[in-house]
Enzyme design. Structure first.
Site, PDB file in Angstrom:
ATOM      1  CG  ASP A  53       1.824  -0.903   3.206  1.00 59.95           C
ATOM      2  OD1 ASP A  53       0.723  -0.577   3.942  1.00 59.95           O
ATOM      3  OD2 ASP A  53       1.798  -1.824   2.718  1.00 59.95           O
ATOM      4  CG  HIS A 101      -1.871  -1.015   1.453  1.00 58.92           C
ATOM      5  ND1 HIS A 101      -1.533  -2.057   2.247  1.00 58.92           N
ATOM      6  CD2 HIS A 101      -3.094  -1.086   1.364  1.00 58.92           C
ATOM      7  CE1 HIS A 101      -2.596  -2.866   2.439  1.00 58.92           C
ATOM      8  NE2 HIS A 101      -3.501  -2.475   2.048  1.00 58.92           N
TER       9      HIS A 101
HETATM   10  C1  XLS Z   1      -7.777  -6.711   4.270  1.00 60.73           C
HETATM   11  C2  XLS Z   1      -7.244  -7.008   3.007  1.00 60.73           C
HETATM   12  C3  XLS Z   1      -5.961  -6.281   2.438  1.00 60.73           C
HETATM   13  C4  XLS Z   1      -6.018  -6.028   1.143  1.00 60.73           C
HETATM   14  C5  XLS Z   1      -5.116  -4.957   0.505  1.00 60.73           C
HETATM   15  O1  XLS Z   1      -8.276  -7.538   4.621  1.00 60.73           O
HETATM   16  O2  XLS Z   1      -6.971  -8.412   2.864  1.00 60.73           O
HETATM   17  O3  XLS Z   1      -4.655  -6.515   3.266  1.00 60.73           O
HETATM   18  O4  XLS Z   1      -5.235  -7.222   0.629  1.00 60.73           O
HETATM   19  O5  XLS Z   1      -5.581  -3.737   0.850  1.00 60.73           O
END
Ligand code: XLS
Ligand code: NI
Ligand code: NI
Length: 436
Positions: free
Chosen positions: A103, A100
Protein backbone atom coordinates in the site's frame (compact mmCIF):
# COMPACT_ATOMS: atom_id res chain seq x y z
CA UNK A 1 0.77 20.84 0.14
CA UNK A 2 -2.15 20.93 2.56
CA UNK A 3 -4.67 18.27 1.57
CA UNK A 4 -7.45 19.16 4.00
CA UNK A 5 -7.31 22.98 4.33
CA UNK A 6 -10.90 23.18 5.59
CA UNK A 7 -10.22 20.87 8.55
CA UNK A 8 -8.59 21.84 11.81
CA UNK A 9 -7.78 19.37 14.58
CA UNK A 10 -10.97 17.47 15.51
CA UNK A 11 -11.93 18.29 19.10
CA UNK A 12 -14.33 16.86 21.63
CA UNK A 13 -17.37 19.13 21.90
CA UNK A 14 -19.82 16.87 23.79
CA UNK A 15 -23.18 15.29 22.89
CA UNK A 16 -24.89 18.63 22.28
CA UNK A 17 -22.55 19.63 19.48
CA UNK A 18 -23.97 19.93 15.95
CA UNK A 19 -20.54 20.34 14.39
CA UNK A 20 -19.98 17.40 11.99
CA UNK A 21 -16.21 17.83 12.39
CA UNK A 22 -16.19 17.33 16.17
CA UNK A 23 -16.38 14.37 18.56
CA UNK A 24 -19.52 14.08 20.61
CA UNK A 25 -18.47 11.04 22.68
CA UNK A 26 -14.73 10.50 22.21
CA UNK A 27 -12.92 12.63 24.76
CA UNK A 28 -9.39 11.20 24.66
CA UNK A 29 -8.23 12.40 28.08
CA UNK A 30 -11.40 11.52 29.97
CA UNK A 31 -10.83 8.65 32.38
CA UNK A 32 -13.30 5.76 32.35
CA UNK A 33 -12.83 2.69 34.56
CA UNK A 34 -9.36 3.86 35.57
CA UNK A 35 -7.98 4.52 32.07
CA UNK A 36 -8.17 7.33 29.53
CA UNK A 37 -10.43 6.81 26.55
CA UNK A 38 -7.36 7.15 24.34
CA UNK A 39 -5.74 4.18 26.09
CA UNK A 40 -8.89 2.07 26.14
CA UNK A 41 -9.57 2.50 22.44
CA UNK A 42 -6.14 2.92 20.81
CA UNK A 43 -7.67 3.96 17.48
CA UNK A 44 -5.90 3.21 14.23
CA UNK A 45 -6.44 4.22 10.58
CA UNK A 46 -5.70 1.72 7.80
CA UNK A 47 -3.57 2.90 4.90
CA UNK A 48 -5.06 0.54 2.30
CA UNK A 49 -8.67 1.68 2.38
CA UNK A 50 -8.18 5.26 3.46
CA UNK A 51 -5.29 6.17 1.15
CA UNK A 52 -5.43 3.54 -1.57
CA UNK A 53 -9.18 2.98 -1.85
CA UNK A 54 -10.55 4.30 -5.11
CA UNK A 55 -14.18 3.21 -4.96
CA UNK A 56 -13.70 0.89 -7.93
CA UNK A 57 -15.67 -2.35 -7.86
CA UNK A 58 -16.11 -5.32 -10.25
CA UNK A 59 -18.70 -3.26 -12.15
CA UNK A 60 -17.06 0.11 -12.41
CA UNK A 61 -14.07 2.39 -12.53
CA UNK A 62 -12.71 4.46 -9.62
CA UNK A 63 -14.98 7.19 -8.29
CA UNK A 64 -12.56 8.75 -5.81
CA UNK A 65 -9.92 10.71 -7.63
CA UNK A 66 -7.78 12.37 -4.97
CA UNK A 67 -6.29 15.79 -5.73
CA UNK A 68 -3.00 14.82 -4.07
CA UNK A 69 -2.57 11.61 -6.08
CA UNK A 70 -1.11 11.87 -9.61
CA UNK A 71 -2.30 8.36 -10.41
CA UNK A 72 1.22 7.10 -11.12
CA UNK A 73 3.11 4.24 -9.50
CA UNK A 74 6.10 6.45 -8.73
CA UNK A 75 7.93 6.66 -5.43
CA UNK A 76 7.42 10.45 -5.47
CA UNK A 77 3.66 9.96 -5.60
CA UNK A 78 3.87 7.39 -2.77
CA UNK A 79 5.81 9.88 -0.64
CA UNK A 80 3.31 12.65 -1.32
CA UNK A 81 0.58 10.26 -0.13
CA UNK A 82 2.50 9.63 3.11
CA UNK A 83 2.54 13.37 3.84
CA UNK A 84 -1.21 13.55 3.26
CA UNK A 85 -1.84 10.46 5.40
CA UNK A 86 -0.01 11.97 8.36
CA UNK A 87 -1.86 15.27 7.96
CA UNK A 88 -5.04 13.19 8.18
CA UNK A 89 -3.94 11.12 11.24
CA UNK A 90 -2.84 14.26 13.03
CA UNK A 91 -5.98 16.30 12.34
CA UNK A 92 -8.14 13.34 13.33
CA UNK A 93 -6.19 12.88 16.57
CA UNK A 94 -5.72 9.21 15.78
CA UNK A 95 -2.73 7.73 17.64
CA UNK A 96 -2.02 4.76 15.32
CA UNK A 97 -2.06 3.53 11.74
CA UNK A 98 -1.52 0.20 9.95
CA UNK A 99 -0.30 -0.72 6.46
CA UNK A 100 0.62 -3.45 3.96
CA UNK A 101 4.03 -3.15 2.33
CA UNK A 102 2.43 -2.75 -1.10
CA UNK A 103 0.00 0.00 0.00
CA UNK A 104 2.72 2.40 0.97
CA UNK A 105 5.25 1.80 -1.81
CA UNK A 106 4.98 0.56 -5.40
CA UNK A 107 5.89 -2.98 -6.34
CA UNK A 108 8.86 -3.01 -8.74
CA UNK A 109 9.92 -5.36 -11.52
CA UNK A 110 12.03 -7.37 -9.07
CA UNK A 111 11.98 -7.97 -5.34
CA UNK A 112 15.14 -5.89 -5.01
CA UNK A 113 13.42 -2.95 -6.77
CA UNK A 114 10.38 -3.27 -4.52
CA UNK A 115 12.59 -3.29 -1.43
CA UNK A 116 14.43 -0.17 -2.58
CA UNK A 117 11.18 1.71 -3.14
CA UNK A 118 9.88 0.55 0.23
CA UNK A 119 13.01 1.83 1.97
CA UNK A 120 12.64 5.25 0.33
CA UNK A 121 9.02 5.60 1.44
CA UNK A 122 9.64 4.16 4.92
CA UNK A 123 12.28 6.85 5.55
CA UNK A 124 9.55 9.47 5.07
CA UNK A 125 7.08 7.53 7.20
CA UNK A 126 9.62 7.48 10.00
CA UNK A 127 10.18 11.20 9.69
CA UNK A 128 6.41 11.83 9.76
CA UNK A 129 5.97 9.55 12.80
CA UNK A 130 8.60 11.59 14.61
CA UNK A 131 7.05 14.90 13.57
CA UNK A 132 3.50 13.97 14.61
CA UNK A 133 3.94 11.38 17.37
CA UNK A 134 1.60 9.03 15.46
CA UNK A 135 2.71 5.42 15.93
CA UNK A 136 2.55 2.21 13.95
CA UNK A 137 0.00 -0.30 15.29
CA UNK A 138 1.03 -2.99 12.81
CA UNK A 139 2.60 -3.78 9.52
CA UNK A 140 1.73 -6.67 7.23
CA UNK A 141 2.83 -8.04 3.87
CA UNK A 142 0.43 -8.23 0.96
CA UNK A 143 0.73 -11.91 0.03
CA UNK A 144 -2.47 -12.07 -2.03
CA UNK A 145 -2.73 -9.44 -4.81
CA UNK A 146 0.04 -10.50 -7.16
CA UNK A 147 -0.78 -13.46 -9.47
CA UNK A 148 2.26 -15.31 -8.08
CA UNK A 149 0.13 -15.86 -4.97
CA UNK A 150 -2.91 -17.22 -6.79
CA UNK A 151 -2.57 -20.67 -5.15
CA UNK A 152 -1.58 -19.20 -1.79
CA UNK A 153 1.71 -17.92 -0.36
CA UNK A 154 2.99 -20.10 2.50
CA UNK A 155 0.51 -22.79 1.39
CA UNK A 156 1.31 -22.59 -2.32
CA UNK A 157 2.06 -25.92 -4.05
CA UNK A 158 4.95 -24.01 -5.66
CA UNK A 159 7.97 -24.00 -3.31
CA UNK A 160 9.46 -20.94 -5.03
CA UNK A 161 6.37 -18.97 -4.07
CA UNK A 162 6.87 -19.97 -0.42
CA UNK A 163 10.43 -18.66 -0.64
CA UNK A 164 9.31 -15.42 -2.28
CA UNK A 165 6.66 -14.88 0.39
CA UNK A 166 9.27 -15.51 3.09
CA UNK A 167 11.56 -12.90 1.56
CA UNK A 168 8.68 -10.41 1.42
CA UNK A 169 7.69 -11.02 5.06
CA UNK A 170 11.33 -10.79 6.16
CA UNK A 171 11.56 -7.32 4.63
CA UNK A 172 8.18 -6.24 5.96
CA UNK A 173 9.13 -7.36 9.49
CA UNK A 174 12.35 -5.36 9.25
CA UNK A 175 10.44 -2.28 8.18
CA UNK A 176 7.79 -2.76 10.88
CA UNK A 177 10.60 -3.06 13.42
CA UNK A 178 12.31 0.05 12.05
CA UNK A 179 9.06 2.01 12.48
CA UNK A 180 8.51 0.74 16.04
CA UNK A 181 5.44 -1.29 15.10
CA UNK A 182 3.71 -2.73 18.16
CA UNK A 183 2.35 -5.78 16.30
CA UNK A 184 2.81 -7.68 13.06
CA UNK A 185 -0.25 -9.17 11.33
CA UNK A 186 -0.81 -12.23 9.20
CA UNK A 187 -4.13 -12.27 7.43
CA UNK A 188 -4.41 -15.52 5.45
CA UNK A 189 -5.11 -13.94 2.07
CA UNK A 190 -5.18 -16.86 -0.34
CA UNK A 191 -4.09 -19.45 2.25
CA UNK A 192 -6.93 -21.89 1.71
CA UNK A 193 -8.34 -24.03 -1.07
CA UNK A 194 -11.17 -24.43 -3.55
CA UNK A 195 -11.34 -28.24 -3.72
CA UNK A 196 -9.59 -31.33 -2.40
CA UNK A 197 -8.87 -32.88 -5.80
CA UNK A 198 -5.84 -30.66 -6.21
CA UNK A 199 -5.06 -29.94 -2.56
CA UNK A 200 -2.93 -31.80 -0.01
CA UNK A 201 -4.52 -30.28 3.08
CA UNK A 202 -2.09 -31.71 5.63
CA UNK A 203 0.98 -30.68 3.66
CA UNK A 204 -0.30 -27.13 3.17
CA UNK A 205 -1.03 -26.71 6.89
CA UNK A 206 2.42 -28.05 7.76
CA UNK A 207 3.92 -25.47 5.41
CA UNK A 208 1.88 -22.67 6.95
CA UNK A 209 3.10 -23.65 10.41
CA UNK A 210 6.69 -23.84 9.17
CA UNK A 211 6.31 -20.33 7.75
CA UNK A 212 5.11 -18.96 11.10
CA UNK A 213 7.96 -20.67 12.95
CA UNK A 214 10.43 -19.03 10.55
CA UNK A 215 8.84 -15.65 11.29
CA UNK A 216 9.17 -16.26 15.05
CA UNK A 217 12.83 -17.20 14.61
CA UNK A 218 13.52 -14.11 12.52
CA UNK A 219 11.82 -11.80 15.03
CA UNK A 220 14.22 -13.13 17.68
CA UNK A 221 17.13 -12.63 15.35
CA UNK A 222 16.41 -8.95 14.68
CA UNK A 223 15.11 -8.19 18.19
CA UNK A 224 11.56 -7.44 17.09
CA UNK A 225 9.37 -7.70 20.19
CA UNK A 226 6.05 -6.73 18.61
CA UNK A 227 3.13 -9.11 19.01
CA UNK A 228 2.38 -11.48 16.12
CA UNK A 229 -1.30 -11.55 15.23
CA UNK A 230 -3.34 -13.86 13.02
CA UNK A 231 -6.54 -12.45 11.55
CA UNK A 232 -9.27 -15.08 11.15
CA UNK A 233 -11.54 -14.88 8.12
CA UNK A 234 -13.70 -17.52 6.37
CA UNK A 235 -14.55 -18.12 2.71
CA UNK A 236 -13.07 -15.05 1.02
CA UNK A 237 -11.15 -15.17 -1.28
CA UNK A 238 -10.93 -18.99 -1.18
CA UNK A 239 -13.84 -21.29 -0.44
CA UNK A 240 -12.13 -22.82 2.62
CA UNK A 241 -9.81 -20.35 4.32
CA UNK A 242 -7.43 -22.08 6.73
CA UNK A 243 -7.83 -19.35 9.37
CA UNK A 244 -11.62 -19.46 9.19
CA UNK A 245 -12.50 -18.34 12.72
CA UNK A 246 -11.01 -17.90 16.19
CA UNK A 247 -11.49 -21.56 17.13
CA UNK A 248 -9.82 -22.82 13.95
CA UNK A 249 -6.87 -20.45 14.42
CA UNK A 250 -6.35 -21.35 18.06
CA UNK A 251 -6.53 -25.05 17.25
CA UNK A 252 -3.96 -24.61 14.49
CA UNK A 253 -1.61 -22.58 16.71
CA UNK A 254 -1.87 -25.13 19.51
CA UNK A 255 -1.32 -28.10 17.19
CA UNK A 256 1.89 -26.59 15.86
CA UNK A 257 3.25 -25.22 19.16
CA UNK A 258 2.75 -21.55 18.27
CA UNK A 259 0.39 -20.28 21.00
CA UNK A 260 3.16 -18.52 22.94
CA UNK A 261 4.00 -16.35 19.95
CA UNK A 262 0.64 -15.40 18.46
CA UNK A 263 -2.62 -13.78 19.37
CA UNK A 264 -5.65 -12.99 17.25
CA UNK A 265 -6.75 -9.88 15.41
CA UNK A 266 -10.53 -10.24 15.32
CA UNK A 267 -12.47 -8.41 12.59
CA UNK A 268 -16.17 -7.73 12.93
CA UNK A 269 -17.30 -8.61 9.44
CA UNK A 270 -15.09 -11.71 9.33
CA UNK A 271 -16.88 -12.93 12.45
CA UNK A 272 -20.24 -12.35 10.76
CA UNK A 273 -19.15 -14.20 7.62
CA UNK A 274 -18.07 -17.12 9.83
CA UNK A 275 -21.59 -17.31 11.24
CA UNK A 276 -20.63 -15.84 14.61
CA UNK A 277 -21.13 -12.54 16.33
CA UNK A 278 -18.13 -10.29 16.91
CA UNK A 279 -18.68 -10.61 20.65
CA UNK A 280 -18.57 -14.40 20.45
CA UNK A 281 -15.25 -14.35 18.59
CA UNK A 282 -13.74 -11.85 21.03
CA UNK A 283 -14.99 -13.71 24.09
CA UNK A 284 -13.78 -17.06 22.73
CA UNK A 285 -10.30 -15.68 22.03
CA UNK A 286 -10.16 -13.78 25.32
CA UNK A 287 -10.99 -16.73 27.60
CA UNK A 288 -7.94 -18.52 26.17
CA UNK A 289 -5.65 -15.52 26.53
CA UNK A 290 -5.52 -15.14 22.74
CA UNK A 291 -7.23 -11.79 22.18
CA UNK A 292 -4.78 -9.37 20.63
CA UNK A 293 -6.40 -6.64 18.58
CA UNK A 294 -9.53 -5.76 16.64
CA UNK A 295 -10.22 -4.76 13.05
CA UNK A 296 -13.22 -2.51 13.52
CA UNK A 297 -15.78 -2.44 10.75
CA UNK A 298 -19.16 -3.92 10.01
CA UNK A 299 -20.78 -5.95 7.27
CA UNK A 300 -24.25 -5.99 5.87
CA UNK A 301 -26.37 -9.00 6.77
CA UNK A 302 -27.98 -8.87 3.33
CA UNK A 303 -24.61 -9.09 1.57
CA UNK A 304 -22.43 -12.17 2.00
CA UNK A 305 -19.03 -10.61 1.45
CA UNK A 306 -16.55 -8.40 3.26
CA UNK A 307 -18.15 -4.99 2.72
CA UNK A 308 -15.88 -3.27 5.27
CA UNK A 309 -18.31 -0.55 6.30
CA UNK A 310 -17.56 1.90 9.08
CA UNK A 311 -19.09 0.77 12.39
CA UNK A 312 -21.91 3.02 13.59
CA UNK A 313 -24.15 0.57 15.45
CA UNK A 314 -23.92 1.40 19.15
CA UNK A 315 -25.25 -1.98 20.20
CA UNK A 316 -22.35 -3.60 18.37
CA UNK A 317 -19.68 -1.32 19.80
CA UNK A 318 -21.16 -1.74 23.30
CA UNK A 319 -20.90 -5.54 23.06
CA UNK A 320 -17.30 -5.26 21.88
CA UNK A 321 -16.33 -2.89 24.68
CA UNK A 322 -18.15 -5.02 27.25
CA UNK A 323 -16.00 -8.02 26.37
CA UNK A 324 -12.84 -5.90 26.31
CA UNK A 325 -13.61 -4.39 29.74
CA UNK A 326 -14.35 -7.83 31.18
CA UNK A 327 -11.04 -9.24 29.98
CA UNK A 328 -8.69 -6.39 30.84
CA UNK A 329 -8.81 -4.47 27.56
CA UNK A 330 -6.37 -4.12 24.68
CA UNK A 331 -2.67 -4.46 25.45
CA UNK A 332 -0.51 -4.00 22.33
CA UNK A 333 -3.62 -4.16 20.12
CA UNK A 334 -5.86 -1.38 18.90
CA UNK A 335 -9.22 -0.51 17.41
CA UNK A 336 -8.14 -0.53 13.80
CA UNK A 337 -10.68 0.79 11.28
CA UNK A 338 -10.37 -1.78 8.52
CA UNK A 339 -13.22 0.04 6.83
CA UNK A 340 -13.76 1.92 3.60
CA UNK A 341 -15.98 4.64 2.24
CA UNK A 342 -18.89 3.61 0.05
CA UNK A 343 -18.24 4.03 -3.67
CA UNK A 344 -20.63 6.95 -3.72
CA UNK A 345 -18.86 8.87 -0.90
CA UNK A 346 -16.42 10.60 -3.19
CA UNK A 347 -15.05 13.61 -1.29
CA UNK A 348 -11.89 13.62 0.82
CA UNK A 349 -13.91 15.16 3.66
CA UNK A 350 -15.97 11.95 3.77
CA UNK A 351 -12.86 10.26 5.20
CA UNK A 352 -13.17 12.51 8.25
CA UNK A 353 -16.91 11.95 8.65
CA UNK A 354 -16.41 8.18 8.45
CA UNK A 355 -13.64 8.01 11.05
CA UNK A 356 -15.25 10.51 13.41
CA UNK A 357 -18.43 8.42 13.30
CA UNK A 358 -16.56 5.19 13.99
CA UNK A 359 -14.57 6.70 16.84
CA UNK A 360 -17.67 8.21 18.41
CA UNK A 361 -19.57 4.91 18.07
CA UNK A 362 -16.78 3.11 19.96
CA UNK A 363 -16.44 5.86 22.55
CA UNK A 364 -20.14 5.75 23.21
CA UNK A 365 -20.01 1.94 23.35
CA UNK A 366 -17.23 2.20 25.94
CA UNK A 367 -19.31 4.57 28.10
CA UNK A 368 -22.38 2.35 27.91
CA UNK A 369 -20.39 -0.85 28.52
CA UNK A 370 -18.85 0.70 31.60
CA UNK A 371 -22.29 1.56 32.88
CA UNK A 372 -23.50 -2.02 32.21
CA UNK A 373 -20.48 -3.39 34.07
CA UNK A 374 -21.65 -1.52 37.16
CA UNK A 375 -25.22 -2.87 36.96
CA UNK A 376 -25.75 -4.96 40.09
CA UNK A 377 -29.08 -6.37 38.85
CA UNK A 378 -27.50 -7.86 35.73
CA UNK A 379 -24.52 -9.11 37.69
CA UNK A 380 -26.76 -10.72 40.31
CA UNK A 381 -28.81 -12.67 37.78
CA UNK A 382 -25.64 -14.09 36.21
CA UNK A 383 -24.16 -14.97 39.60
CA UNK A 384 -27.39 -16.61 40.80
CA UNK A 385 -27.57 -18.75 37.68
CA UNK A 386 -24.42 -20.62 38.71
CA UNK A 387 -25.07 -20.61 42.47
CA UNK A 388 -25.32 -24.42 42.62
CA UNK A 389 -21.62 -24.61 41.73
CA UNK A 390 -20.55 -22.57 44.75
CA UNK A 391 -21.59 -25.07 47.45
CA UNK A 392 -21.97 -28.78 48.13
CA UNK A 393 -21.90 -31.10 45.15
CA UNK A 394 -21.13 -28.34 42.61
CA UNK A 395 -18.02 -27.11 44.40
CA UNK A 396 -16.85 -30.69 44.93
CA UNK A 397 -17.18 -31.46 41.20
CA UNK A 398 -15.27 -28.31 40.29
CA UNK A 399 -12.55 -29.35 42.75
CA UNK A 400 -12.35 -32.70 40.86
CA UNK A 401 -13.31 -34.67 43.95
CA UNK A 402 -15.69 -36.97 42.09
CA UNK A 403 -15.75 -39.72 39.48
CA UNK A 404 -18.65 -41.22 37.53
CA UNK A 405 -19.21 -43.79 40.25
CA UNK A 406 -19.62 -41.33 43.08
CA UNK A 407 -21.77 -39.12 40.85
CA UNK A 408 -24.00 -42.09 40.10
CA UNK A 409 -24.33 -42.77 43.81
CA UNK A 410 -25.30 -39.15 44.41
CA UNK A 411 -27.82 -39.15 41.55
CA UNK A 412 -29.42 -42.38 42.73
CA UNK A 413 -29.82 -41.02 46.22
CA UNK A 414 -30.93 -37.57 45.16
CA UNK A 415 -33.63 -38.61 42.68
CA UNK A 416 -34.67 -35.82 40.32
CA UNK A 417 -32.26 -32.84 40.15
CA UNK A 418 -33.22 -29.62 41.89
CA UNK A 419 -35.71 -27.72 39.67
CA UNK A 420 -34.27 -25.43 36.99
CA UNK A 421 -34.71 -21.68 37.21
CA UNK A 422 -35.76 -19.22 34.53
CA UNK A 423 -32.98 -17.97 32.24
CA UNK A 424 -34.53 -14.45 32.41
CA UNK A 425 -33.36 -13.52 28.91
CA UNK A 426 -36.13 -10.97 28.30
CA UNK A 427 -35.60 -9.30 31.67
CA UNK A 428 -31.84 -9.13 31.01
CA UNK A 429 -32.42 -7.57 27.59
CA UNK A 430 -34.67 -4.97 29.21
CA UNK A 431 -32.09 -4.23 31.88
CA UNK A 432 -29.43 -3.84 29.19
CA UNK A 433 -31.54 -1.34 27.25
CA UNK A 434 -31.76 0.89 30.33
CA UNK A 435 -28.13 1.81 29.76
CA UNK A 436 -28.59 3.21 26.25
C1 XLS B 1 -9.17 -8.68 4.52
C2 XLS B 1 -8.45 -8.32 5.73
C3 XLS B 1 -7.21 -7.48 5.49
C4 XLS B 1 -6.30 -7.54 6.68
C5 XLS B 1 -4.90 -7.08 6.40
O1 XLS B 1 -10.34 -9.03 4.55
O2 XLS B 1 -9.31 -7.71 6.62
O3 XLS B 1 -7.57 -6.18 5.18
O4 XLS B 1 -6.80 -6.80 7.74
O5 XLS B 1 -4.29 -7.85 5.43
NI1 NI C 1 -8.70 -6.81 8.44
NI1 NI D 1 -11.51 -7.93 6.10
Amino acid sequence: MVAFPEVRRIEYEGPQSRNPLAFRWYNPDEVIAGKSMRDHLRFSVVYWHTFRGTGSDPFGAPTMVRPWDDGSDSVANAIQRVRVAFEFFEKLGCPYYAFHDRDVAPEGATLADSNRSLDAVVAVMKEEQQRTGVRLLWGTANLFSDPRYMHGAATSPNADVFAHAAAQVKKCMEVTHELGGENYVFWGGREGYQNLLNTDLKRELDHLAAFFHLAVDYAKKIGFHGQFLIEPKPKEPTKHQYDSDAAACINFLRTYGLTDHFRLNIETNHATLAGHTMQHELEYAAIQGMLGSIDANTGDLLLGWDTDQFPTNIYLTTEIMLTLLRHGGLKTGGTNFDAKLRRESTDPIDLFYAHIGGMDAFARGLRIANSIQGDDQIRQILADRYASWNVGMGSEIEARKHDFKSLEQYALQKGNPAPNQSGRQELLENLLNRHF
